[in-house]
Design a protein around this motif. Structure first.
Motif, mmCIF file in Angstrom:
data_model
loop_
_atom_site.group_PDB
_atom_site.id
_atom_site.type_symbol
_atom_site.label_atom_id
_atom_site.label_comp_id
_atom_site.label_asym_id
_atom_site.label_seq_id
_atom_site.Cartn_x
_atom_site.Cartn_y
_atom_site.Cartn_z
ATOM 1 N N LEU A 436 0.818 -1.327 0.235
ATOM 2 C CA LEU A 436 0.006 -0.115 -0.082
ATOM 3 C C LEU A 436 0.940 1.273 -0.184
ATOM 4 O O LEU A 436 1.897 1.342 0.679
ATOM 5 C CB LEU A 436 -0.890 0.083 1.066
ATOM 6 C CG LEU A 436 -1.870 -1.263 1.346
ATOM 7 C CD1 LEU A 436 -2.659 -0.804 2.718
ATOM 8 C CD2 LEU A 436 -2.868 -1.252 0.339
ATOM 9 N N LYS A 437 0.492 2.246 -0.770
ATOM 10 C CA LYS A 437 0.934 3.434 -0.892
ATOM 11 C C LYS A 437 0.278 4.320 0.413
ATOM 12 O O LYS A 437 -0.914 4.241 0.599
ATOM 13 C CB LYS A 437 1.094 4.253 -2.075
ATOM 14 C CG LYS A 437 1.896 3.623 -3.324
ATOM 15 C CD LYS A 437 1.942 4.749 -4.356
ATOM 16 C CE LYS A 437 2.981 4.303 -5.398
ATOM 17 N NZ LYS A 437 2.926 5.228 -6.754
ATOM 18 N N THR A 438 1.093 5.128 1.115
ATOM 19 C CA THR A 438 0.805 5.877 2.141
ATOM 20 C C THR A 438 0.577 7.211 1.550
ATOM 21 O O THR A 438 1.375 7.836 1.391
ATOM 22 C CB THR A 438 1.255 5.812 3.430
ATOM 23 O OG1 THR A 438 1.602 4.564 3.874
ATOM 24 C CG2 THR A 438 0.710 6.853 4.222
ATOM 25 N N PRO A 511 -7.215 1.561 2.886
ATOM 26 C CA PRO A 511 -8.492 0.874 2.171
ATOM 27 C C PRO A 511 -9.673 0.342 3.237
ATOM 28 O O PRO A 511 -10.271 -0.402 2.881
ATOM 29 C CB PRO A 511 -7.580 -0.103 1.513
ATOM 30 C CG PRO A 511 -6.674 -0.505 2.313
ATOM 31 C CD PRO A 511 -6.132 0.914 3.013
ATOM 32 N N ILE A 512 -9.490 0.521 4.563
ATOM 33 C CA ILE A 512 -10.118 0.119 5.462
ATOM 34 C C ILE A 512 -11.564 0.257 5.141
ATOM 35 O O ILE A 512 -12.392 -0.599 5.180
ATOM 36 C CB ILE A 512 -9.632 0.262 7.011
ATOM 37 C CG1 ILE A 512 -8.442 -0.189 7.108
ATOM 38 C CG2 ILE A 512 -10.594 -0.325 8.034
ATOM 39 C CD1 ILE A 512 -7.589 0.426 8.402
ATOM 40 N N ASP A 546 -12.981 4.862 -10.626
ATOM 41 C CA ASP A 546 -13.451 3.588 -10.040
ATOM 42 C C ASP A 546 -14.792 3.191 -10.348
ATOM 43 O O ASP A 546 -15.807 3.984 -10.251
ATOM 44 C CB ASP A 546 -13.399 3.838 -8.358
ATOM 45 C CG ASP A 546 -13.682 2.577 -7.733
ATOM 46 O OD1 ASP A 546 -12.818 1.571 -7.394
ATOM 47 O OD2 ASP A 546 -15.018 2.417 -7.250
ATOM 48 N N ALA A 547 -14.866 1.931 -11.065
ATOM 49 C CA ALA A 547 -16.335 1.528 -11.573
ATOM 50 C C ALA A 547 -17.387 1.246 -10.419
ATOM 51 O O ALA A 547 -18.490 1.665 -10.762
ATOM 52 C CB ALA A 547 -16.006 0.048 -12.314
ATOM 53 N N ARG A 624 -5.892 0.707 -2.704
ATOM 54 C CA ARG A 624 -4.509 0.203 -2.888
ATOM 55 C C ARG A 624 -3.711 1.271 -2.034
ATOM 56 O O ARG A 624 -2.410 1.178 -2.187
ATOM 57 C CB ARG A 624 -4.140 -0.066 -4.109
ATOM 58 C CG ARG A 624 -4.785 -1.320 -4.751
ATOM 59 C CD ARG A 624 -4.040 -1.605 -5.881
ATOM 60 N NE ARG A 624 -3.844 -0.740 -6.924
ATOM 61 C CZ ARG A 624 -4.785 -0.510 -7.993
ATOM 62 N NH1 ARG A 624 -5.945 -1.303 -7.874
ATOM 63 N NH2 ARG A 624 -4.529 0.382 -8.908
ATOM 64 N N ARG A 625 -4.403 2.427 -1.538
ATOM 65 C CA ARG A 625 -3.500 3.200 -0.740
ATOM 66 C C ARG A 625 -4.244 3.637 0.678
ATOM 67 O O ARG A 625 -5.092 3.525 1.153
ATOM 68 C CB ARG A 625 -3.583 4.471 -1.391
ATOM 69 C CG ARG A 625 -2.919 4.487 -2.839
ATOM 70 C CD ARG A 625 -2.571 5.908 -3.359
ATOM 71 N NE ARG A 625 -1.925 5.994 -4.747
ATOM 72 C CZ ARG A 625 -1.582 7.216 -5.291
ATOM 73 N NH1 ARG A 625 -2.261 8.136 -4.988
ATOM 74 N NH2 ARG A 625 -0.564 6.934 -6.281
#
Length: 727
Positions: A436-438, A511-512, A546-547, A624-625
């Motif tokens: 994950l990128k922060t 992403p939580i 985002d779909a 993903r972040r």
């Protein structure tokens, strides 16, 4: 009645093609006659840097998918192969438009002001003497002519490097009847400025590659030079870091940085006058196809235009008027911790000064009552004052924890450097979570006070970068809210250790929980409409791709929720689909400042909930972040944020409105008072900031709101004059 399939591919625009449309909106700014001439030149350069990064990363990713036979379609139903074909067609057209803008509009207009880029045959005698001296005394010793034949391999040309291809006949061939052509090349050295100012009373310049071409015979003595032509190669620059296998992430990043420079060739730009021989030689040995090559009628790599503008003298009238961010006296004369303990404070960058953010860290470093400073850094400047004060804080005995995101694209090298510097200073440096990128923007300062430990925070939609803070629009909040403070501590514990907080009080983290949180807010608006109440959503972001989010917005529109979206860049959502998106309106603003703030607003049955965030509604941000969404709880700040949103929505100068066919039309200003929202905020930064800082003065508030009303939009229109400039 059957519920529609909101995920039907026919309801989505392709992400990559939508990005090209965004870059075309930037290109429109280069064609807009209402913009100062030198600013138009800079916009044209920006389209090139945008396009280069797009190839380095996005096109590279599609090429990798195609090479391994990946055929799964995206949300719009396009396979990687189909996307690459569509991109090639669209970007070839955009490249032609770039050079039409340069050659037919900008260069002639610059010449009218005495600003010229000259060729060697246009130079005066003193100017020829100048480039002769420059070549022989400085340039020639650095140049490396590279031949290609049976004994020498084809040269490697680095990403984004400028090179001169040469067709020549070698000395041993000159006497033969059937002379053989040979290929050679000279890389244009990057350590010299590309734009060389010539000695004259005027703004006259020459490009470095034209000087090399003029003297190229001296690099191949005895050979017969038949042709020279400039070319440039773009390569795959996307990093592939297998974090799970890297025992030391920093070393892995450094290794990938070196490897990245030799990525696969993706694109060849070359002078349109280049012969078939040179062109075919390059295509063959770079392993490219016809779809990957771009013939241009003018200087390659238009990013040089920003360097040209910086060297022009005596024409401030051709630039935007100087702008100085406003810093209220309140920030200058008081201790920030005292101010924040009384009420939340709001910053609207770049119209408000970034200095209070720097001062927040500085005061934390110097205040003897401060125990700890914790901060996330995604992108910082090369000479960041924030880094200086974090090091000072550690030196003063504070507990300093800094999350440095090593995977911040194209800032990896800079961030590795700062991570090492901070560690040397005694700061505890962490690199985030595996995979994950922060990307969240959060500072937490812990202070011991008379009544116990107190947490102070700054949260923002944008980076802690003092340079981009002058050109990006972002919003930030200072607060000492207790529940947010607990949440902030939990976030840092999660990032630095194995903590998994059971819940958060006020802050929402990706992403939580961010995706479900926004879904729930949209569902609440849908339910309100079903209950016969109003449903209303306003959102502002950089990109919407985002779909799942788009499908949820379609569901809300189908239910009758009114939706206003401000989307600067990519937008995969389609408007005007009967029964699907006919209550959705999308605006995009491209102007002097890069619109970077993210705002999420919900009517909430009149309760009006407003949130700011570091996250766009893109899959990478949501899934993903590590991203942060935070509520605006103080009524006066909430009111101000939404007034600023209304101002942006009412813009009729820089706004484009998305149409059902995917085009973006400008606003028809007939009958409207001209309103450039960015210009307005720059001109009224003091009044806007002072209005917010004196919330108890109801007379001042009423006067301000009466004097600063915003004009609603009418129908959109788009038109060009005969020269191709925007009217």
């Amino acid at each position: 009645m059957t519920e529609p399939n909101y995920s039907d591919p026919k309801y989505f625009w392709n992400r990559e093609l939508s990005w090209v449309d965004f870059n075309d909106r930037v290109l429109e700014e280069a064609r807009d006659r209402d913009n100062p001439l030198l600013e138009r030149v800079k916009f044209l350069g920006i389209t090139q840097s945008n396009l280069d990064e797009f190839f380095n990363v996005r096109v590279a990713s599609l090429k990798k998918m195609e090479s391994v036979g990946y055929e799964k379609p995206d949300a719009s139903g396009m396979t990687p192969k189909q996307q690459l074909e569509g991109l090639s067609e669209k970007i070839h057209l955009q490249t032609d438009k770039q050079y039409t803008t340069l050659n037919r509009s900008l260069l002639p207009k610059l010449a009218d002001y005495g600003i010229r880029i000259l060729k060697p045959d246009e130079l005066s005698t003193p100017q020829l003497a100048y480039i002769d001296d420059f070549f022989h005394n400085e340039l020639a010793p650095v140049l490396t002519p590279m031949a290609f034949d049976v004994s020498r391999p084809f040269p490697f040309f680095a990403n984004d490097s400028l090179n001169i291809a040469i067709q020549l006949i070698r000395p041993d061939e000159t006497k033969k009847k059937n002379k053989e052509k040979s290929f050679a090349a000279v890389p244009v050295p990057g350590m010299f400025p590309r734009v060389i100012k010539l000695p004259s009373a005027n703004n006259e310049f020459i490009l470095l590659e034209d000087i090399i071409k003029y003297f190229v015979n001296e690099l191949f003595i005895g050979s017969e030079i038949k042709e020279t032509a400039t070319f440039r190669v773009m390569r795959d620059m996307d990093m592939d870091v297998a974090e799970e296998d890297a025992s030391d992430l920093m070393k892995e990043i450094q290794r990938q940085l070196k490897k990245r420079e030799r990525g696969k060739a993706l694109k060849l730009d070359y002078e349109s006058s280049m012969s078939k021989y040179l062109r075919k030689t390059l295509i063959k040995h770079l392993h490219l196809t016809e779809a990957d090559v771009y013939a241009v009628k003018g200087p390659l790599d238009l990013t040089f235009l920003s360097k040209l503008v910086k060297q022009v003298t005596g024409h401030k009238d051709l630039l935007y008027p100087p702008f100085t961010p406003y810093e209220p006296e309140l920030f200058k004369d008081n201790n920030l911790f005292d101010l924040i303990s009384q009420r939340d404070l709001f910053l609207n960058l770049p119209y408000d000064s970034f200095d209070p953010v720097v001062d927040f860290v500085r005061e934390g470093a110097e205040d003897p009552q401060v125990l700890a400073i914790k901060m996330t850094l995604y992108r910082v400047s090369s000479q960041s004052p924030i880094i200086t004060y974090l090091k000072k804080a550690a030196d003063n005995g504070k507990q300093v924890t800094v999350l440095v995101e090593l995977k911040a694209r194209f800032d990896e090298k800079n961030n590795v450097h700062w991570a090492q510097e901070l560690e040397k200073a005694g700061c505890h440096v962490i690199y985030g979570l595996v995979g994950l990128k922060t990307h969240c923007k959060l500072t937490l300062i812990v202070r011991r006070e008379e009544d116990g430990i107190k947490r102070y925070m700054h949260m923002s939609t944008g980076n802690y970068n003092d340079k981009t803070a002058k050109g990006y629009t972002d919003m930030g909040l200072f607060t000492a809210n207790v529940e947010m403070g607990i949440d902030a501590s939990n976030i840092f514990n999660m990032l630095s250790g194995f903590s998994e907080p059971p819940y958060f009080h006020k802050l929402v983290i990706a992403p939580i929980a961010l995706r479900q949180f926004i879904y729930d807010k949209i569902d609440a608006e849908i339910q309100n409409v079903k209950d016969g109440k109003r449903g209303f959503i306003q959102m502002k972001m950089n990109s919407l791709s985002d779909a799942g989010m788009i499908s949820k917005l379609y569901e809300a529109s189908h239910a009758g929720v009114e939706i206003h979206l401000l989307v600067r860049g990519i937008c995969n959502l389609k408007v005007g689909i009967p029964g699907i998106s006919d209550t959705i309106t999308v605006h995009s603003i491209v102007g002097r400042f890069l619109e970077h703030s993210r705002i999420y607003y919900f009517w909430a049955d009149g309760e009006e909930e407003t949130y700011l965030s570091s996250a766009d509604l893109m899959t990478r941000n949501i899934s993903r972040r590590v991203e942060l969404l935070f509520p605006i709880l103080q009524p006066d700040i909430q009111h101000q944020v939404m007034r600023l949103y209304t101002l942006l929505w009412s813009d009729n100068v820089k706004t484009r409105v998305l149409q059902p066919d995917g085009s973006w039309d400008r606003v028809d200003r007939r009958g409207l008072v001209k309103l450039d929202a960015q210009e307005y905020q720059a001109d009224h930064a003091k009044e806007i900031a002072d209005y917010l800082i004196t919330p108890t003065d109801e007379t001042a508030k009423t006067t301000f709101e009466n004097e600063h009303r915003f004009i609603p939009l009418m129908k959109p229109d788009d038109s060009l004059d005969e020269s191709g400039d925007q009217k």
